[in-house]
Design a protein around this motif. Structure first.
Motif, PDB file in Angstrom:
ATOM      1  N   UNK A  92      20.557  61.604  -6.876  1.00  0.00           N
ATOM      2  CA  UNK A  92      20.352  62.302  -5.598  1.00  0.00           C
ATOM      3  C   UNK A  92      21.427  63.338  -5.297  1.00  0.00           C
ATOM      4  N   UNK A  93      22.512  63.321  -6.076  1.00  0.00           N
ATOM      5  CA  UNK A  93      23.589  64.290  -5.876  1.00  0.00           C
ATOM      6  C   UNK A  93      23.409  65.550  -6.729  1.00  0.00           C
ATOM      7  N   UNK A  94      22.316  65.651  -7.461  1.00  0.00           N
ATOM      8  CA  UNK A  94      22.106  66.802  -8.347  1.00  0.00           C
ATOM      9  C   UNK A  94      22.181  68.116  -7.569  1.00  0.00           C
ATOM     10  N   UNK A  95      22.809  69.099  -8.171  1.00  0.00           N
ATOM     11  CA  UNK A  95      23.066  70.380  -7.513  1.00  0.00           C
ATOM     12  C   UNK A  95      21.782  71.041  -7.023  1.00  0.00           C
ATOM     13  N   UNK A  96      20.727  70.982  -7.828  1.00  0.00           N
ATOM     14  CA  UNK A  96      19.499  71.678  -7.463  1.00  0.00           C
ATOM     15  C   UNK A  96      18.920  71.142  -6.152  1.00  0.00           C
ATOM     16  N   UNK A  97      19.163  69.875  -5.849  1.00  0.00           N
ATOM     17  CA  UNK A  97      18.616  69.298  -4.621  1.00  0.00           C
ATOM     18  C   UNK A  97      19.322  69.800  -3.375  1.00  0.00           C
ATOM     19  N   UNK A  98      20.444  70.460  -3.560  1.00  0.00           N
ATOM     20  CA  UNK A  98      21.198  71.000  -2.414  1.00  0.00           C
ATOM     21  C   UNK A  98      20.895  72.480  -2.158  1.00  0.00           C
ATOM     22  N   UNK A  99      20.025  73.057  -2.977  1.00  0.00           N
ATOM     23  CA  UNK A  99      19.710  74.477  -2.833  1.00  0.00           C
ATOM     24  C   UNK A  99      18.929  74.722  -1.536  1.00  0.00           C
ATOM     25  N   UNK A 100      19.327  75.780  -0.819  1.00  0.00           N
ATOM     26  CA  UNK A 100      18.693  76.109   0.456  1.00  0.00           C
ATOM     27  C   UNK A 100      17.214  76.417   0.293  1.00  0.00           C
ATOM     28  N   UNK A 101      16.848  76.963  -0.866  1.00  0.00           N
ATOM     29  CA  UNK A 101      15.457  77.380  -1.086  1.00  0.00           C
ATOM     30  C   UNK A 101      14.482  76.214  -1.030  1.00  0.00           C
ATOM     31  N   UNK A 102      14.944  74.992  -1.302  1.00  0.00           N
ATOM     32  CA  UNK A 102      14.035  73.853  -1.259  1.00  0.00           C
ATOM     33  C   UNK A 102      14.371  72.906  -0.107  1.00  0.00           C
ATOM     34  N   UNK A 103      15.240  73.342   0.777  1.00  0.00           N
ATOM     35  CA  UNK A 103      15.567  72.525   1.942  1.00  0.00           C
ATOM     36  C   UNK A 103      14.337  72.262   2.794  1.00  0.00           C
ATOM     37  N   UNK A 104      14.162  71.050   3.203  1.00  0.00           N
ATOM     38  CA  UNK A 104      13.031  70.689   4.038  1.00  0.00           C
ATOM     39  C   UNK A 104      11.787  70.272   3.283  1.00  0.00           C
ATOM     40  N   UNK A 105      11.762  70.500   1.971  1.00  0.00           N
ATOM     41  CA  UNK A 105      10.609  70.059   1.180  1.00  0.00           C
ATOM     42  C   UNK A 105      10.791  68.586   0.829  1.00  0.00           C
ATOM     43  N   UNK A 106       9.802  67.742   1.074  1.00  0.00           N
ATOM     44  CA  UNK A 106       9.936  66.322   0.733  1.00  0.00           C
ATOM     45  C   UNK A 106      10.224  66.129  -0.752  1.00  0.00           C
ATOM     46  N   UNK A 107      11.199  65.288  -1.056  1.00  0.00           N
ATOM     47  CA  UNK A 107      11.554  64.951  -2.429  1.00  0.00           C
ATOM     48  C   UNK A 107      11.284  63.463  -2.616  1.00  0.00           C
ATOM     49  N   UNK A 108      10.424  63.118  -3.571  1.00  0.00           N
ATOM     50  CA  UNK A 108      10.046  61.721  -3.786  1.00  0.00           C
ATOM     51  C   UNK A 108      10.265  61.361  -5.254  1.00  0.00           C
ATOM     52  N   UNK A 109      10.515  60.084  -5.534  1.00  0.00           N
ATOM     53  CA  UNK A 109      10.667  59.663  -6.934  1.00  0.00           C
ATOM     54  C   UNK A 109       9.328  59.604  -7.639  1.00  0.00           C
ATOM     55  N   UNK A 110       9.378  59.601  -8.950  1.00  0.00           N
ATOM     56  CA  UNK A 110       8.157  59.542  -9.747  1.00  0.00           C
ATOM     57  C   UNK A 110       7.335  58.308  -9.426  1.00  0.00           C
ATOM     58  N   UNK A 111       7.984  57.181  -9.112  1.00  0.00           N
ATOM     59  CA  UNK A 111       7.215  55.968  -8.822  1.00  0.00           C
ATOM     60  C   UNK A 111       6.395  56.109  -7.537  1.00  0.00           C
ATOM     61  N   UNK A 112       6.814  56.975  -6.632  1.00  0.00           N
ATOM     62  CA  UNK A 112       6.049  57.188  -5.392  1.00  0.00           C
ATOM     63  C   UNK A 112       4.729  57.898  -5.693  1.00  0.00           C
ATOM     64  N   UNK A 113       4.798  58.958  -6.495  1.00  0.00           N
ATOM     65  CA  UNK A 113       3.579  59.670  -6.888  1.00  0.00           C
ATOM     66  C   UNK A 113       2.641  58.724  -7.622  1.00  0.00           C
TER      67      UNK A 113
END
Length: 459
Positions: free
Chosen positions: A82-103
């Motif tokens: 969850x600390x991966x750099x890409x997850x902190x990018x402003x361009x994807x802020x606010x988009x739900x992020x779910x684990x593969x097991x959720x899908x």
């Protein structure tokens, strides 16, 4: 029935096995897919080509933030913290992020048994599958054990049960994932290189209970106070397993050992004797606990007592978990490469019945190695420290335990272990560290250790 994803744009981060399986599943259900991987290996490039051949968009060597930013949600492969750099990018802020097991869970048409905890997850997951399949129940293991849950969701026909090993990273992002049966093996410090503190790590484990209902069945370790109480006041029926203590009351549901025999009680008034503990092929008191947890889960899921007993008698340790791999010149070589934290290594060392040469090292995960000292005394002839963590291991143990540092490739580490071991000893690879300084994963580390052990030489 599977849920249509038509009209949904799904971004997928990571193109290892779970990411590729998620892309396949999303495309099969009608979604538009953009998948990307920061790496650029042959395997990731091949996975990207597979996604493109199925009608999706994929790339390696980085992430297109514009395409990710157009996603309705982003699916995270389990290897991405969850600390991966890409997850902190402003361009994807606010988009739900779910684990593969959720899908994958959304697309399953069968109940789920979920297994989490710090140690023992893989053994318990594999054991439940073994018990149920041996009894004729179509149960399939997936999740963190190696088969992506999305692969299970794609299976036709659907299995009767999905058995899911869940890491803290996977549980931390769930929204609807809701197992019918949940197992918590134990809790101990881990992943402190990723989490800000221990409470944050435990909080992600507790997400397994977020969608609990009165019909939920929870199997808990009564001898680990934090694990026994982590679910708080979540609804559902609680069953407790105990390897070394009797039940608290005559009415307690769960499993324990009585006069050397594994006993389970899954409903009031029905106490069933399973097999003598001596009949298990998996060794150590921690594996008695694992066997009890698995027996409870399988019985709750409909397996017969006779099938469970036979399965417990025939089950062998999964690869890389206290797995004997060679006996050379009277020295037993044991592969415990999956022990990537201090607690797991402590369990392994306690279970050794021979003087032991312990291979300790890899990529440091934030825990002090001094916590091993009580278990090293009386069990370990020598500790060989290697890899990136070697200086820290030596600093923590020097003067308190027989530790030495070996620099250089893994072959040199094994060579030195061979030199230090005497006839009647064991060489134990139980690193208490991740593998990523020298190997792509713990499996590769364990396989190389086993290969070198069987060769009877290093190199």
């Amino acid at each position: 029935m599977p849920k249509s994803l038509a009209g949904e744009q799904i971004g997928i981060l990571g193109l290892a096995r779970s990411g590729l399986a998620a892309a396949r599943l999303a495309l099969a259900r009608g979604a538009r897919v953009y998948a990307s991987d920061a790496g650029d290996s042959d395997a990731s490039r091949q996975a990207a080509e597979t996604v493109r051949s199925l009608g999706g968009d994929a790339e390696t060597g980085g992430h297109d933030l514009t395409k990710l930013g157009a996603s309705d949600r982003i699916v995270l492969s389990p290897g991405i913290p969850p600390t991966a750099k890409v997850l902190k990018e402003e361009a994807i802020g606010g988009i739900p992020v779910v684990p593969e097991i959720e899908l994958a869970y959304e697309q399953l048409d069968c109940p789920v048994i979920a297994i989490t905890g710090t140690n023992g997850k893989t053994t318990v997951t594999a054991l439940i599958e073994h018990l149920m399949r041996g009894d004729g129940i179509d149960a399939v293991a997936g999740g963190n054990i190696g088969t992506a849950l999305s692969e299970v969701a794609l299976r036709e026909p659907q299995p009767a049960w999905a058995i899911v090993e869940c890491s803290s990273f996977q549980l931390g992002g769930i929204r609807h994932f809701n197992p019918k049966i949940g197992v918590l093996t134990n809790l101990a410090p881990d992943h402190l290189d990723w989490y800000p503190d221990l409470e944050a790590y435990y909080a992600d484990k507790a997400r397994m209970y977020v969608n609990a209902s009165a019909d939920s069945l929870w199997i808990l370790n009564a001898e680990d106070e934090r694990a026994a109480t982590l679910l708080g006041d979540a609804p559902g029926t609680r069953l407790y397993f105990r390897a070394e203590t009797p039940p608290d009351s005559e009415d307690e549901l769960g499993g324990w050992v009585s006069s050397g025999t594994l006993v389970i009680r899954t409903e009031p008034g029905r106490t069933e004797r399973v097999i003598p503990a001596a009949g298990l092929q998996i060794l150590g008191p921690h594996n008695i606990a694992n066997a009890l947890a698995a027996a409870l889960a399988a019985r709750l899921a409909g397996a017969s007592l006779e099938g469970i007993a036979e399965g417990l008698r025939t089950f062998q340790a999964p690869p890389h978990r206290l797995q004997p791999v060679a006996d050379v010149d009277g020295v037993l070589w044991v592969n415990d490469s999956k022990a990537t934290n201090i607690a797991s290594t402590r369990v392994a060392v306690r279970g050794m019945t021979r003087p032991t040469v312990l291979l300790l090292g890899g990529k440091h995960k934030g825990e002090p190695y001094t916590e091993l000292l009580p278990d090293l005394a009386g069990h370990v002839r020598a500790v060989i420290a290697y890899g990136e963590a070697a200086p820290l291991i030596v600093a923590d143990l020097e003067g308190k335990a027989p530790v030495e540092r070996v620099d250089g490739p893994f072959e040199d580490v094994v060579r030195r272990a061979r030199e230090r071991a005497h006839e009647g000893d064991a060489v134990l690879l139980s690193p208490a560290c991740s593998s990523f300084d020298m190997f792509r994963n713990y499996e590769a580390r364990g396989e190389r250790f086993a290969q070198l052990a069987r060769e009877g030489r290093a190199g």
